[in-house]
Write an enzyme that holds these catalytic residues in place. Structure first.
Site, PDB file in Angstrom:
ATOM      1  N   ASN A   9       0.581  -1.087  -0.158  1.00 23.23           N
ATOM      2  CA  ASN A   9       0.201   0.045   0.384  1.00 23.23           C
ATOM      3  C   ASN A   9       1.308   1.566   0.253  1.00 23.23           C
ATOM      4  O   ASN A   9       1.187   2.421   1.140  1.00 23.23           O
ATOM      5  CB  ASN A   9      -0.415   0.042   1.586  1.00 23.23           C
ATOM      6  CG  ASN A   9      -1.831   1.196   1.771  1.00 23.23           C
ATOM      7  OD1 ASN A   9      -1.915   2.025   0.688  1.00 23.23           O
ATOM      8  ND2 ASN A   9      -2.311   1.214   2.789  1.00 23.23           N
ATOM      9  N   LYS A  11       0.167   4.998   0.261  1.00 26.57           N
ATOM     10  CA  LYS A  11      -0.576   5.280   0.222  1.00 26.57           C
ATOM     11  C   LYS A  11      -0.273   6.667  -0.398  1.00 26.57           C
ATOM     12  O   LYS A  11      -0.025   5.711  -1.617  1.00 26.57           O
ATOM     13  CB  LYS A  11       0.156   5.579   1.509  1.00 26.57           C
ATOM     14  CG  LYS A  11       0.211   4.407   2.898  1.00 26.57           C
ATOM     15  CD  LYS A  11       0.244   4.641   3.918  1.00 26.57           C
ATOM     16  CE  LYS A  11       0.256   3.181   4.365  1.00 26.57           C
ATOM     17  NZ  LYS A  11       0.162   3.116   6.282  1.00 26.57           N
ATOM     18  N   HIS A  97      -9.306   0.843   4.929  1.00 25.72           N
ATOM     19  CA  HIS A  97      -8.295   0.878   5.396  1.00 25.72           C
ATOM     20  C   HIS A  97      -8.195   2.226   6.963  1.00 25.72           C
ATOM     21  O   HIS A  97      -9.232   2.547   6.808  1.00 25.72           O
ATOM     22  CB  HIS A  97      -7.062   1.898   4.550  1.00 25.72           C
ATOM     23  CG  HIS A  97      -6.281   1.652   5.152  1.00 25.72           C
ATOM     24  ND1 HIS A  97      -5.662   2.457   5.992  1.00 25.72           N
ATOM     25  CD2 HIS A  97      -4.627   0.382   4.628  1.00 25.72           C
ATOM     26  CE1 HIS A  97      -4.188   2.159   6.257  1.00 25.72           C
ATOM     27  NE2 HIS A  97      -3.611   1.398   5.596  1.00 25.72           N
ATOM     28  N   GLU A  99      -7.234   4.419   7.464  1.00 22.42           N
ATOM     29  CA  GLU A  99      -6.221   5.750   7.348  1.00 22.42           C
ATOM     30  C   GLU A  99      -8.026   6.224   7.227  1.00 22.42           C
ATOM     31  O   GLU A  99      -7.698   7.187   7.403  1.00 22.42           O
ATOM     32  CB  GLU A  99      -5.156   5.734   6.964  1.00 22.42           C
ATOM     33  CG  GLU A  99      -4.098   4.953   7.529  1.00 22.42           C
ATOM     34  CD  GLU A  99      -2.354   5.178   7.053  1.00 22.42           C
ATOM     35  OE1 GLU A  99      -2.508   4.773   5.630  1.00 22.42           O
ATOM     36  OE2 GLU A  99      -1.757   5.222   7.489  1.00 22.42           O
ATOM     37  N   GLU A 167      -5.797  -4.867  10.925  1.00 18.47           N
ATOM     38  CA  GLU A 167      -4.588  -4.415  10.673  1.00 18.47           C
ATOM     39  C   GLU A 167      -4.432  -3.839  11.487  1.00 18.47           C
ATOM     40  O   GLU A 167      -5.766  -2.708  12.098  1.00 18.47           O
ATOM     41  CB  GLU A 167      -4.531  -3.007   9.605  1.00 18.47           C
ATOM     42  CG  GLU A 167      -4.042  -3.878   8.441  1.00 18.47           C
ATOM     43  CD  GLU A 167      -3.485  -2.564   7.663  1.00 18.47           C
ATOM     44  OE1 GLU A 167      -2.207  -3.258   7.296  1.00 18.47           O
ATOM     45  OE2 GLU A 167      -4.284  -1.957   7.081  1.00 18.47           O
ATOM     46  N   GLY A 173       2.117   2.244  10.442  1.00 14.51           N
ATOM     47  CA  GLY A 173       3.227   3.307  10.636  1.00 14.51           C
ATOM     48  C   GLY A 173       4.106   3.409  12.265  1.00 14.51           C
ATOM     49  O   GLY A 173       4.265   4.588  11.943  1.00 14.51           O
ATOM     50  N   SER A 213       3.443  -2.395  10.315  1.00  9.21           N
ATOM     51  CA  SER A 213       4.649  -2.392  10.472  1.00  9.21           C
ATOM     52  C   SER A 213       5.649  -3.663  10.231  1.00  9.21           C
ATOM     53  O   SER A 213       7.051  -3.776  10.755  1.00  9.21           O
ATOM     54  CB  SER A 213       5.401  -2.413  11.838  1.00  9.21           C
ATOM     55  OG  SER A 213       4.591  -0.690  12.525  1.00  9.21           O
TER      56      SER A 213
END
Ligand code: PEP
Length: 257
Positions: A9, A11, A97, A99, A167, A173, A213
Site C-alpha cells: 500500500n 499510500k 483501511h 486511515e 491491521e 506506521g 509495521s
C-alpha cells in the site's frame, strides 16, 4: 492451501519516476523468487495506476487501488469509480483501511456499499479491520473485530473474491508490531467469525493478511503463523529491497495452512 498475498500500500507516496523505478526494482528482484507460491500486489496512488500498470505488463505482479467510490459513475467530484479502476488494469481494491476510517470518516454502511461495489463491478476486495490501542487495552479487540466484520460482510459477499486484512491500528506506521501470538490469535478469531458467515470450509480457504509495521526482520515470524496468509505492507513496500525480502519470507513460509 491458501496462497499468501503480499500487497504494498503505497499510500500518498512517490512521484511518477519514483513509482516506475520502484516497480521495476520489484520486478527485477522477483526474478530470483518462486512467484508460483505467492501473489504480489502493488497499490500505487491513482495518478500512477496506468504508468505502473504499463511497466508491469507481462509480470506476475498485480495492480490494485487504495480506495474507490461505491457508485458506478456520477457527480462526485474528486472520487474514482470501480469500473474506472478496472479499466486502468486493477484487480484489487483496498476498502476500510484504518486511515480511511480515521481521516475520512468511513465506516459501517459506507464500507458495506463500497465492498459490494468492488465485487459488483468485477474486482477483488481487501477489507481491512483492526482495533485501536485504546480498544485493545480495554479488552475489546474481539468485539471490535466482530462489529467490523458484521457491519460489512454477509452471505451476499462473494467469498472467492474477498481477502480480509487484520491491521491493528496501533501497529500501522508506528514501528510497533503485534507479536506473532497476538496476530495469530486475532486471525483465528477472524477466521472463526468468517466461518459463522460463509461456513467453515469456505473460511478455511479465505485469506487473512496481517498488516502493521511488517518489515524484513519480522516478516518470517508473522507469515509463518498458521492463519496468517500474507501481509499488507505500508512503509516497507516503498523500498524494493524491503518489499522483496517480505515476499521472499512469504514464499519461504508458504504451505503452512
Ligand atoms: C498499511 O498501510 O496498511 C500498513 C500496514 O502500514 P505500515 O506497514 O507502514 O504499518
Amino acid at each position: 492451501m491458501r496462497k499468501p498475498l503480499v500487497a504494498g500500500n503505497w499510500k500518498m507516496f512517490k512521484l511518477r519516476a519514483e513509482a516506475i523505478s520502484l516497480v521495476k526494482g520489484i520486478q527485477d528482484g522477483l526474478k530470483g523468487i518462486d512467484t508460483g507460491k505467492v501473489e504480489v500486489l502493488v497499490c500505487p496512488p491513482y495518478p500512477w495506476l496506468e504508468a505502473v500498470g504499463s511497466a508491469l505488463r507481462g509480470s506476475p505482479i498485480l495492480l490494485g487501488a487504495q480506495n474507490a467510490h461505491e457508485a458506478k459513475e456520477g457527480a462526485f467530484t474528486g472520487e474514482v469509480a470501480v469500473p474506472m479502476l478496472k479499466d486502468a488494469g486493477c484487480s484489487y481494491v483496498i476498502i476500510g483501511h484504518s486511515e480511511r476510517r480515521q481521516h475520512f470518516g468511513e465506516r459501517g454502511d459506507r464500507l458495506h456499499r463500497k465492498v459490494r461495489a468492488v465485487l459488483e463491478y468485477g474486482l477483488k476486495v481487501i477489507y481491512c479491520i483492526g482495533e485501536t490501542l485504546e480498544e485493545r487495552e480495554a479488552g475489546r479487540t474481539e468485539a471490535v473485530l466482530e462489529r467490523q466484520i458484521d457491519e460489512v460482510l454477509a452471505t451476499d459477499v462473494d467469498a472467492a473474491r474477498l481477502v480480509v486484512a487484520y491491521e491493528p491500528v496501533w501497529a500501522i506506521g508506528t514501528g510497533r508490531t503485534a507479536t506473532t501470538d497476538q496476530a495469530q490469535q486475532a486471525h483465528v478469531f477472524i477466521r472463526g467469525k468468517l466461518g459463522g458467515i460463509f461456513g467453515l470450509q469456505v473460511a478455511q480457504g479465505l485469506r487473512i493478511q496481517y498488516g502493521g509495521s511488517v518489515k524484513p526482520a519480522n516478516a518470517a515470524g508473522l507469515l509463518g503463523q498458521k492463519d496468517i496468509d500474507g501481509a499488507l505492507v505500508g512503509g516497507a513496500c516503498l523500498a524494493a529491497g524491503d518489499f522483496l525480502a517480505i515476499i521472499a519470507a512469504a514464499v519461504a513460509t508458504a504451505g503452512g495452512a
